[in-house]
Design an enzyme around this catalytic site. Structure first.
Site, PDB file in Angstrom:
ATOM      1  N   ARG A  22      55.586 -14.365  51.039  1.00 16.39           N
ATOM      2  CA  ARG A  22      56.450 -15.497  50.632  1.00 16.39           C
ATOM      3  C   ARG A  22      55.803 -16.374  49.556  1.00 16.39           C
ATOM      4  NH1 ARG A  22      57.745 -15.637  56.212  1.00 16.39           N
ATOM      5  NH2 ARG A  22      59.690 -14.555  56.518  1.00 16.39           N
ATOM      6  N   LYS A  44      61.557 -17.611  35.435  1.00 19.24           N
ATOM      7  CA  LYS A  44      62.368 -16.451  35.836  1.00 19.24           C
ATOM      8  C   LYS A  44      61.469 -15.237  35.936  1.00 19.24           C
ATOM      9  CE  LYS A  44      66.792 -17.846  33.800  1.00 19.24           C
ATOM     10  NZ  LYS A  44      67.810 -17.560  32.775  1.00 19.24           N
ATOM     11  N   GLU A  86      62.827 -15.611  18.760  1.00 18.42           N
ATOM     12  CA  GLU A  86      62.970 -16.674  19.779  1.00 18.42           C
ATOM     13  C   GLU A  86      62.461 -18.004  19.197  1.00 18.42           C
ATOM     14  OE1 GLU A  86      64.651 -16.358  22.564  1.00 18.42           O
ATOM     15  OE2 GLU A  86      64.839 -14.167  22.520  1.00 18.42           O
ATOM     16  N   LYS A 123      61.059 -25.073  24.870  1.00 16.58           N
ATOM     17  CA  LYS A 123      61.661 -24.383  26.025  1.00 16.58           C
ATOM     18  C   LYS A 123      61.265 -25.076  27.330  1.00 16.58           C
ATOM     19  CE  LYS A 123      62.644 -20.249  28.547  1.00 16.58           C
ATOM     20  NZ  LYS A 123      62.568 -18.827  28.767  1.00 16.58           N
ATOM     21  N   GLU A 133      69.661 -23.475  35.385  1.00 17.52           N
ATOM     22  CA  GLU A 133      70.707 -23.118  34.418  1.00 17.52           C
ATOM     23  C   GLU A 133      72.104 -23.581  34.843  1.00 17.52           C
ATOM     24  OE1 GLU A 133      69.676 -19.406  32.657  1.00 17.52           O
ATOM     25  OE2 GLU A 133      71.587 -19.248  31.645  1.00 17.52           O
ATOM     26  N   ARG A 137      70.226 -25.768  29.927  1.00 14.84           N
ATOM     27  CA  ARG A 137      69.505 -24.501  29.728  1.00 14.84           C
ATOM     28  C   ARG A 137      70.396 -23.438  29.088  1.00 14.84           C
ATOM     29  NH1 ARG A 137      64.946 -21.767  33.734  1.00 14.84           N
ATOM     30  NH2 ARG A 137      64.474 -20.049  32.357  1.00 14.84           N
ATOM     31  N   ASN A 141      70.930 -19.697  25.350  1.00 14.11           N
ATOM     32  CA  ASN A 141      71.703 -18.461  25.137  1.00 14.11           C
ATOM     33  C   ASN A 141      72.153 -18.311  23.689  1.00 14.11           C
ATOM     34  OD1 ASN A 141      71.612 -17.506  27.759  1.00 14.11           O
ATOM     35  ND2 ASN A 141      73.332 -18.800  28.387  1.00 14.11           N
ATOM     36  N   HIS A 144      72.385 -15.010  21.924  1.00 20.94           N
ATOM     37  CA  HIS A 144      72.231 -13.966  22.941  1.00 20.94           C
ATOM     38  C   HIS A 144      73.555 -13.336  23.379  1.00 20.94           C
ATOM     39  CE1 HIS A 144      68.171 -15.342  23.006  1.00 20.94           C
ATOM     40  NE2 HIS A 144      67.821 -14.449  23.913  1.00 20.94           N
ATOM     41  N   HIS A 148      73.229  -9.626  23.092  1.00 17.15           N
ATOM     42  CA  HIS A 148      73.214  -8.660  24.201  1.00 17.15           C
ATOM     43  C   HIS A 148      74.172  -7.503  23.934  1.00 17.15           C
ATOM     44  CE1 HIS A 148      71.451 -11.797  27.147  1.00 17.15           C
ATOM     45  NE2 HIS A 148      70.510 -10.990  26.705  1.00 17.15           N
ATOM     46  N   HIS A 160      65.490  -5.993  21.444  1.00 23.12           N
ATOM     47  CA  HIS A 160      66.133  -7.209  21.945  1.00 23.12           C
ATOM     48  C   HIS A 160      66.049  -8.340  20.903  1.00 23.12           C
ATOM     49  CE1 HIS A 160      67.336 -10.390  24.664  1.00 23.12           C
ATOM     50  NE2 HIS A 160      66.251 -11.058  24.311  1.00 23.12           N
TER      51      HIS A 160
HETATM   52  N1  LIG Z   1      61.373 -14.034  32.305  1.00 23.33           N
HETATM   53  C1  LIG Z   1      61.940 -14.425  31.204  1.00 23.33           C
HETATM   54  O1  LIG Z   1      62.372 -15.571  31.051  1.00 23.33           O
HETATM   55  C2  LIG Z   1      62.058 -13.441  30.076  1.00 23.33           C
HETATM   56  C3  LIG Z   1      62.446 -13.880  28.806  1.00 23.33           C
HETATM   57  C4  LIG Z   1      62.504 -12.954  27.777  1.00 23.33           C
HETATM   58  C5  LIG Z   1      62.205 -11.620  28.025  1.00 23.33           C
HETATM   59  N2  LIG Z   1      61.844 -11.232  29.276  1.00 23.33           N
HETATM   60  C6  LIG Z   1      61.509  -9.828  29.558  1.00 23.33           C
HETATM   61  O2  LIG Z   1      60.330  -9.516  28.841  1.00 23.33           O
HETATM   62  C7  LIG Z   1      60.340  -8.131  28.514  1.00 23.33           C
HETATM   63  C8  LIG Z   1      59.984  -7.968  27.058  1.00 23.33           C
HETATM   64  O3  LIG Z   1      58.742  -8.582  26.846  1.00 23.33           O
HETATM   65  P1  LIG Z   1      57.893  -8.371  25.516  1.00 23.33           P
HETATM   66  O4  LIG Z   1      58.764  -8.498  24.338  1.00 23.33           O
HETATM   67  O5  LIG Z   1      56.706  -9.242  25.649  1.00 23.33           O
HETATM   68  O6  LIG Z   1      57.557  -6.825  25.549  1.00 23.33           O
HETATM   69  P2  LIG Z   1      56.660  -5.931  26.506  1.00 23.33           P
HETATM   70  O7  LIG Z   1      56.065  -6.689  27.604  1.00 23.33           O
HETATM   71  O8  LIG Z   1      57.530  -4.780  26.880  1.00 23.33           O
HETATM   72  O9  LIG Z   1      55.510  -5.457  25.501  1.00 23.33           O
HETATM   73  C9  LIG Z   1      55.850  -4.735  24.339  1.00 23.33           C
HETATM   74  C10 LIG Z   1      54.746  -3.759  23.979  1.00 23.33           C
HETATM   75  O10 LIG Z   1      53.643  -4.478  23.422  1.00 23.33           O
HETATM   76  C11 LIG Z   1      52.419  -4.067  24.067  1.00 23.33           C
HETATM   77  N3  LIG Z   1      51.532  -5.235  23.961  1.00 23.33           N
HETATM   78  C12 LIG Z   1      51.521  -6.359  24.702  1.00 23.33           C
HETATM   79  N4  LIG Z   1      50.639  -7.248  24.226  1.00 23.33           N
HETATM   80  C13 LIG Z   1      50.033  -6.654  23.160  1.00 23.33           C
HETATM   81  C14 LIG Z   1      49.024  -7.078  22.230  1.00 23.33           C
HETATM   82  N5  LIG Z   1      48.482  -8.299  22.284  1.00 23.33           N
HETATM   83  N6  LIG Z   1      48.662  -6.220  21.252  1.00 23.33           N
HETATM   84  C15 LIG Z   1      49.236  -4.982  21.162  1.00 23.33           C
HETATM   85  N7  LIG Z   1      50.206  -4.536  21.990  1.00 23.33           N
HETATM   86  C16 LIG Z   1      50.603  -5.372  22.973  1.00 23.33           C
HETATM   87  C17 LIG Z   1      52.855  -3.656  25.451  1.00 23.33           C
HETATM   88  O11 LIG Z   1      51.939  -2.781  26.039  1.00 23.33           O
HETATM   89  C18 LIG Z   1      54.204  -2.972  25.182  1.00 23.33           C
HETATM   90  O12 LIG Z   1      54.021  -1.653  24.771  1.00 23.33           O
HETATM   91  C19 LIG Z   1      61.724  -7.597  28.860  1.00 23.33           C
HETATM   92  O13 LIG Z   1      61.640  -6.867  30.052  1.00 23.33           O
HETATM   93  C20 LIG Z   1      62.551  -8.840  29.059  1.00 23.33           C
HETATM   94  O14 LIG Z   1      63.580  -8.649  30.002  1.00 23.33           O
HETATM   95  C21 LIG Z   1      61.747 -12.107  30.298  1.00 23.33           C
END
Ligand SMILES: NC(=O)c1ccc[n+]([C@@H]2O[C@H](COP(=O)([O-])OP(=O)(O)OC[C@H]3O[C@@H](n4cnc5c(N)ncnc54)[C@H](O)[C@@H]3O)[C@@H](O)[C@H]2O)c1
Length: 261
Positions: A22, A44, A86, A123, A133, A137, A141, A144, A148, A160
């Site tokens: 938990r 999130k 972003e 943010k 949200e 918040r 979007n 987006h 999307h 994305h």
């Molecule tokens: N929780 C939230 O509020 C929120 C918001 C936006 C996106 N997300 C989620 O985040 C994910 C996307 O995240 P992302 O864009 O960071 O991509 P990612 O985490 O998929 O990473 C992208 C690639 O970059 C590589 N990588 C990471 N750091 C690196 C570095 N410093 N140098 C070289 N390579 C590196 C990773 O191994 C991967 O291959 C999605 O699943 C999305 O749904 C969550």
């Protein structure tokens, strides 16, 4: 637990930390630009399954978030562009000065820690006002709703962040066509995003079925955030997004394609 990685790792480790016994404490160390300015803020966390994205998750906050800009150096170009979209979004919603700083960049790797920090701060401020949200918040979007649908319709072509970038242009064109966003502001938005991203003509019919599935739709209308000018979204009381018709979106896409020549 210590989560070191991009949004994928932070979402997963945050979920494990939030559900194991938990909830146990975790520290977040975002390593992509997107995870610094977006995924690491807002609480999130979750996992994706074959049933869809964002269905299993919770709000759970790290004890600390550590950002080191050195991680930026090894990021592939595509990942940098994803994250910077972003930042463009945060600037468009909050600050002409931050938008101008992005305009002044000669190369994306000139990004300073200060620029990243300001974007994170925006943010964070929004999330502190409305964690779950129910109001402000929703502004996050911006870009987006179209983004999307574009991401799904052009899944082999767009990441994305790229889809959100093009989504911001289309949503900007809609605001211009509704006579709320001045032409000069729209032009600057198109120029900046076009400088970061490769743009190509879009097919409205390809998007339409995905737009119809957006969970924010009401009464045959898609809901989007509209900009009044760079740095200022339109907010009417507690209303942060506005209804637009499919015809208005189709017209905006026609204008987008015309601009590409
Ligand atoms: N929780 C939230 O509020 C929120 C918001 C936006 C996106 N997300 C989620 O985040 C994910 C996307 O995240 P992302 O864009 O960071 O991509 P990612 O985490 O998929 O990473 C992208 C690639 O970059 C590589 N990588 C990471 N750091 C690196 C570095 N410093 N140098 C070289 N390579 C590196 C990773 O191994 C991967 O291959 C999605 O699943 C999305 O749904 C969550």
């Amino acid at each position: 637990l210590i989560a070191i990685g991009g949004g994928t790792v932070l979402d997963l480790i945050g979920f494990v930390a939030g559900t194991y016994m938990r909830g146990i404490p975790f520290i977040s160390v975002p390593t992509t630009l997107l995870s610094m300015v977006d995924a690491s803020i807002g609480g999130k966390v979750g996992i994706n399954t074959s049933f869809g994205k964002n269905l299993i998750g919770l709000f759970y906050f790290p004890q600390k978030t550590i950002v080191d800009i050195q991680f930026f150096k090894t990021l592939p170009e595509k990942e940098r562009r994803c994250g910077v979209m972003e930042m463009v979004k945060h600037a468009l919603l909050s600050s002409i000065l931050e938008f101008e700083q992005l305009e002044k960049l000669d190369r994306i790797d000139e990004m300073s820690f200060d620029m990243i920090f300001k974007s994170m701060e925006f943010k964070q401020k929004v999330v502190l006002k409305d964690t779950y949200e129910k109001g402000i918040r929703e502004l996050l979007n911006f870009g987006h709703t179209l983004g999307h649908s574009l991401e799904k319709a052009y899944s082999l072509k767009l990441t994305h962040g790229e889809a959100v970038g093009i989504g911001m242009i289309i949503e900007g064109i809609i605001a211009y066509q509704k006579a709320v966003l001045p032409y000069e502001d729209l032009q600057r938005i198109c120029d900046l995003i076009g400088w970061f991203l490769p743009l190509f003509p879009l097919d409205f019919e390809r998007l339409k079925s995905f737009l119809k599935l957006d969970k924010k739709n009401k009464n045959e209308h898609v809901h989007i955030v509209l900009l009044e000018k760079i740095g200022k979204p339109i907010v009417n009381g507690s209303c942060f997004s506005h209804p637009v018709t499919y015809d208005e979106i189709e017209n905006a896409i026609l204008e987008f394609n015309k601009r590409l020549g």
